[in-house]
Design an enzyme around this catalytic site. Structure first.
Site, PDB file in Angstrom:
ATOM      1  N   LYS A  32       0.844  -1.184   0.000  1.00 23.36           N
ATOM      2  CA  LYS A  32       0.000   0.000   0.000  1.00 23.36           C
ATOM      3  C   LYS A  32       0.886   1.242   0.000  1.00 23.36           C
ATOM      4  O   LYS A  32       1.772   1.392   0.840  1.00 23.36           O
ATOM      5  CB  LYS A  32      -0.887   0.019   1.242  1.00 23.36           C
ATOM      6  N   ASP A  59      -3.353   4.346  -1.803  1.00 24.56           N
ATOM      7  CA  ASP A  59      -4.243   4.785  -0.711  1.00 24.56           C
ATOM      8  C   ASP A  59      -4.166   6.303  -0.571  1.00 24.56           C
ATOM      9  O   ASP A  59      -3.495   6.817   0.320  1.00 24.56           O
ATOM     10  CB  ASP A  59      -3.792   4.072   0.575  1.00 24.56           C
ATOM     11  N   LYS A  61      -7.136   8.157  -0.745  1.00 24.89           N
ATOM     12  CA  LYS A  61      -8.450   8.517  -0.185  1.00 24.89           C
ATOM     13  C   LYS A  61      -9.026   9.793  -0.793  1.00 24.89           C
ATOM     14  O   LYS A  61      -9.223  10.804  -0.088  1.00 24.89           O
ATOM     15  CB  LYS A  61      -8.357   8.701   1.330  1.00 24.89           C
ATOM     16  N   ASP A  64     -13.530  14.859  -2.645  1.00 27.76           N
ATOM     17  CA  ASP A  64     -13.651  16.209  -3.202  1.00 27.76           C
ATOM     18  C   ASP A  64     -14.975  16.257  -3.988  1.00 27.76           C
ATOM     19  O   ASP A  64     -15.770  15.319  -3.903  1.00 27.76           O
ATOM     20  CB  ASP A  64     -12.432  16.475  -4.123  1.00 27.76           C
ATOM     21  N   THR A 123     -10.263   3.635  11.050  1.00 27.74           N
ATOM     22  CA  THR A 123     -10.114   2.744  12.216  1.00 27.74           C
ATOM     23  C   THR A 123      -9.475   3.443  13.415  1.00 27.74           C
ATOM     24  O   THR A 123      -9.384   2.865  14.486  1.00 27.74           O
ATOM     25  CB  THR A 123      -9.279   1.503  11.828  1.00 27.74           C
ATOM     26  N   ARG A 214       2.706  -0.620  10.883  1.00 26.27           N
ATOM     27  CA  ARG A 214       3.739  -0.606  11.922  1.00 26.27           C
ATOM     28  C   ARG A 214       4.139  -1.963  12.490  1.00 26.27           C
ATOM     29  O   ARG A 214       5.327  -2.167  12.764  1.00 26.27           O
ATOM     30  CB  ARG A 214       3.325   0.372  13.042  1.00 26.27           C
TER      31      ARG A 214
HETATM   32  O1  C5P Z   1       0.625   1.078  11.088  1.00 21.78           O
HETATM   33  P1  C5P Z   1      -0.764   0.591  10.861  1.00 21.78           P
HETATM   34  O2  C5P Z   1      -0.866  -0.922  10.757  1.00 21.78           O
HETATM   35  O3  C5P Z   1      -1.759   1.181  11.822  1.00 21.78           O
HETATM   36  O4  C5P Z   1      -1.112   1.146   9.395  1.00 21.78           O
HETATM   37  C1  C5P Z   1      -2.390   1.105   8.851  1.00 21.78           C
HETATM   38  C2  C5P Z   1      -2.367   1.751   7.514  1.00 21.78           C
HETATM   39  O5  C5P Z   1      -3.686   1.724   6.986  1.00 21.78           O
HETATM   40  C3  C5P Z   1      -1.917   3.201   7.502  1.00 21.78           C
HETATM   41  O6  C5P Z   1      -1.152   3.370   6.330  1.00 21.78           O
HETATM   42  C4  C5P Z   1      -3.192   4.011   7.411  1.00 21.78           C
HETATM   43  O7  C5P Z   1      -3.019   5.178   6.643  1.00 21.78           O
HETATM   44  C5  C5P Z   1      -4.114   3.049   6.689  1.00 21.78           C
HETATM   45  N1  C5P Z   1      -5.529   3.189   6.938  1.00 21.78           N
HETATM   46  C6  C5P Z   1      -6.109   3.121   8.188  1.00 21.78           C
HETATM   47  N2  C5P Z   1      -7.456   3.247   8.371  1.00 21.78           N
HETATM   48  C7  C5P Z   1      -8.247   3.401   7.314  1.00 21.78           C
HETATM   49  C8  C5P Z   1      -7.676   3.464   6.028  1.00 21.78           C
HETATM   50  C9  C5P Z   1      -6.307   3.336   5.894  1.00 21.78           C
HETATM   51  O8  C5P Z   1      -5.421   2.925   9.183  1.00 21.78           O
HETATM   52  N3  C5P Z   1      -9.553   3.452   7.485  1.00 21.78           N
END
Ligand code: C5P
Length: 236
Positions: A32, A59, A61, A64, A123, A214
């Site tokens: 991603k 990603d 998002k 607009d 989330t 992460r």
């Molecule tokens: O580090 P972590 O596992 O929390 O990363 C989650 C990834 O998913 C991040 O890149 C974040 O931008 C993305 N994301 C998210 N929630 C969403 C959509 C995308 O955490 N609803």
């Protein structure tokens, strides 16, 4: 299961991105690319991933007015990515225009259309934080409503918490994709994510794709972390 793990390349520059992709070798197929890396590499990371035969979820998002999102969706499709997203909160007209744009460019350029995915409630939101925005419905109610709207507009699926995946599948059908961040192996830090599940729980609860950042990219051993997550996904 390997096809269903999407590693978030949330790293500060192209070299760090290349380093992580090399470390993860053949274990990871899908990546991603978010705002940070797309902007600081001026999109160059996309070419690198394609040269490495990796699959790409862009990603950015988009959120607009319908006309602007339709134009951006044309460019995203032209890049030849496998999946990209628009924000469900932009409304049905915006979603429909994005879908039309994808179809138009895919046909014109004879390429496979990327999966078009709607982002529901992030989330990182808790119920309390979400209410403070003025919403009268709960997070699950809002996610369900937006998922149905995305389905109606012709999108291929939604981004949601894995906690919401099962209900989305029930409402929108088994072939409507659920792309789920907020995945944390038991021993991992939650960070800013609130509505989390373990990889095994997420798959069991109907998540088609798991987006993990992460727990892999901040790990001392990213390859081992990715292997462990795939093993956990297979245990479901
Ligand atoms: O580090 P972590 O596992 O929390 O990363 C989650 C990834 O998913 C991040 O890149 C974040 O931008 C993305 N994301 C998210 N929630 C969403 C959509 C995308 O955490 N609803």
């Amino acid at each position: 299961m390997r096809e269903r793990l999407i590693v978030a390349l949330d790293v500060p520059n192209l070299n760090k991105g290349k380093e992580l992709i090399d470390i993860l070798e053949d274990e990871v197929i899908y990546y991603k690319v978010g705002l940070e890396l797309f902007l600081n590499t001026r999109g160059e990371i996309i070419d690198y991933l394609k040269a490495k035969n990796k699959k790409i979820f862009l990603d950015l998002k988009f959120h607009d007015i319908p006309n602007t999102v339709a134009s951006a969706s044309k460019w995203a499709t032209s890049l030849g990515v496998d999946m990209f997203n628009v924000h469900a909160g932009g409304g049905e007209e915006m979603l429909k225009r994005a879908k039309e744009a994808v179809q138009e460019v895919a046909l014109r350029e004879s390429i496979n259309p990327p999966l078009l995915i709607g982002v529901t409630v992030l989330t990182s939101f808790s119920e309390e934080g979400f209410k403070s925005l003025g919403f009268k419905t709960t997070i699950p109610e809002t996610v369900q409503k937006w998922a149905l709207m995305c389905k109606k507009a012709g999108l291929d699926g939604v981004v949601s918490s894995p906690q919401e995946a099962q209900e989305i599948k029930r409402l929108c059908g088994a072939d409507f994709y659920t792309v789920c961040p907020g995945v944390r192996p038991l021993e991992a830090e939650k960070g800013d994510q609130k509505r989390v599940m373990t990889p095994k729980e997420a798959v069991t609860n109907g998540a088609d794709y798991l987006v993990v950042g992460r727990p892999i990219n901040a790990s001392a051993d990213p390859l081992l972390a990715a292997k462990n997550i795939i093993t956990e996904m297979e245990e479901r």
